[in-house]
Design an enzyme around this catalytic site. Structure first.
Site, mmCIF file in Angstrom:
data_model
loop_
_atom_site.group_PDB
_atom_site.id
_atom_site.type_symbol
_atom_site.label_atom_id
_atom_site.label_comp_id
_atom_site.label_asym_id
_atom_site.label_seq_id
_atom_site.Cartn_x
_atom_site.Cartn_y
_atom_site.Cartn_z
ATOM 1 N N LYS A 53 0.834 -1.202 0.000
ATOM 2 C CA LYS A 53 0.000 0.000 0.000
ATOM 3 C C LYS A 53 0.871 1.255 0.000
ATOM 4 C CE LYS A 53 -3.763 -2.539 2.081
ATOM 5 N NZ LYS A 53 -4.415 -3.047 3.280
ATOM 6 N N GLN A 97 -4.758 -1.831 9.491
ATOM 7 C CA GLN A 97 -4.612 -3.152 8.869
ATOM 8 C C GLN A 97 -5.201 -4.235 9.776
ATOM 9 O OE1 GLN A 97 -3.298 -3.779 5.673
ATOM 10 N NE2 GLN A 97 -4.119 -5.806 6.086
ATOM 11 N N ASP A 120 -11.082 2.495 3.679
ATOM 12 C CA ASP A 120 -11.303 1.050 3.524
ATOM 13 C C ASP A 120 -12.783 0.750 3.284
ATOM 14 O OD1 ASP A 120 -9.487 -0.993 3.362
ATOM 15 O OD2 ASP A 120 -9.128 -1.158 5.520
#
Ligand code: NDP
Length: 284
Positions: A53, A97, A120
């Protein structure tokens, strides 16, 4: 029939080139799009996702940082950090995460991220907005799949889409997005009786189970569009999807490979969501 391959790597490269231009334009206006990724603990898979990422953000000229925290961090401390990031105007997107250590409730963390920074797309407000067809952050994997279908002008309206898998991050949202585009959607999962009876009816088949190569040519209708979300290692350590690519590609009209399929698109859509956040276009 040999299926046309929907190459997620190539599509990602194309999308990233246009996002690089968009980033430069924003920077000229004094806005530096910025993504903060929070990594708790030392899970090697998480670490590798996070570095992917970060690398992708840098590729398009976006600013990014990874905040690494020990597994011992408490939920209260992590919530306090998220509050700080929510309050920081220079941070446009926040991604924690997953998975988190068992003593931290993931849902508490997801809900603490301000919806305007929820790149997200996991916050219940983002999900609710997506279900009701409003503009919002769409979670990255389903968003990437929709872009892949669009890239090949695959029509969705009136088609029977069968989704195998009902996770909150892939199965449920992709079915909903296809429904929003007027597909007739069937969800299958581990308790589905006679899976083949459903998969052989699918015009569009989305497979997101984590069971290596469970779908073969016998499971699909001739001319189907097959999207393989799975990322698995087989016994020889080779990366494989949930679909037996070699047999299915001889019967399908379109197929996504693994690797170079849905995977690269997931990271690319995270960048797209961060740009959207930097432009102040969602979730306020
Ligand atoms: P989950 O484990 O959360 O969900 C798997 C789903 O598959 C569940 O709904 C489960 O049913 C269903 N399932 C499991 N076995 C079967 C079976 N034999 N028959 C029918 N359904 C079954 O996984 P995720 O959704 O998070 O991920 C799925 C796969 O996609 C994994 O391989 C993962 O690595 C990959 N992935 C890839 C991404 C990418 O960027 N390409 C991003 C995210 C995930 P039930 O609900 O009944 O348990």
């Amino acid at each position: 029939m040999t299926a046309e391959i929907i190459n997620g790597k190539e599509l990602s490269t194309k999308l990233k080139a246009s996002m690089k231009i968009e980033t430069e334009t924003l920077k000229r206006k004094g806005i530096v799009p910025h993504l903060t990724v929070v990594l708790v603990g030392d899970n090697p898979a998480s670490r590798s996702y996070v570095s992917g990422k970060e690398k992708a953000s840098q590729e398009i000229g976006m600013s990014s940082e990874v905040i690494e925290l020990p597994t011992t961090i408490s939920e209260t401390e992590l919530l306090a950090l998220i509050q700080q990031l929510n309050d920081k105007p220079s941070v446009h997107g926040i991604l924690v995460q997953l998975p988190l250590p068992p003593h931290i409730k993931e849902q508490h963390i997801i809900e603490a991220i301000h919806p305007s920074k929820d790149v997200d797309g996991f916050h219940p407000l983002s999900i609710g907005r997506m279900i009701t067809g409003q503009d919002t952050f769409i979670s990255c994997t389903p968003y990437g799949i929709m872009e892949m279908l669009r890239s090949k002008n695959i029509s969705i309206e009136g088609k029977h889409a069968v989704v195998i898998g009902r996770s909150n991050i892939v199965g449920k949202p992709i079915g909903q997005l296809l429904l929003n585009e007027n597909a007739t959607v069937t969800y299958c999962h581990s308790k589905t009786v006679d899976l083949k009876a459903y998969t052989t009816q699918a015009d569009i088949l989305i497979v997101a189970t984590g069971v290596p190569q469970m779908i073969n040519a016998d499971h699909i209708k001739k001319g189907a569009v097959v999207i393989d979300v799975g990322i698995n290692r087989n016994e020889e350590g080779k990366l494989v999807g949930d679909v037996d690519f070699e047999s299915v590609k001889e019967k399908a009209a379109f197929i996504t490979p693994v690797p170079r399929g849905v995977g690269p698109m997931t990271i690319t859509m995270l960048l797209k969501n961060t740009l959207k956040a930097a432009k102040g276009l969602a979730g306020n």
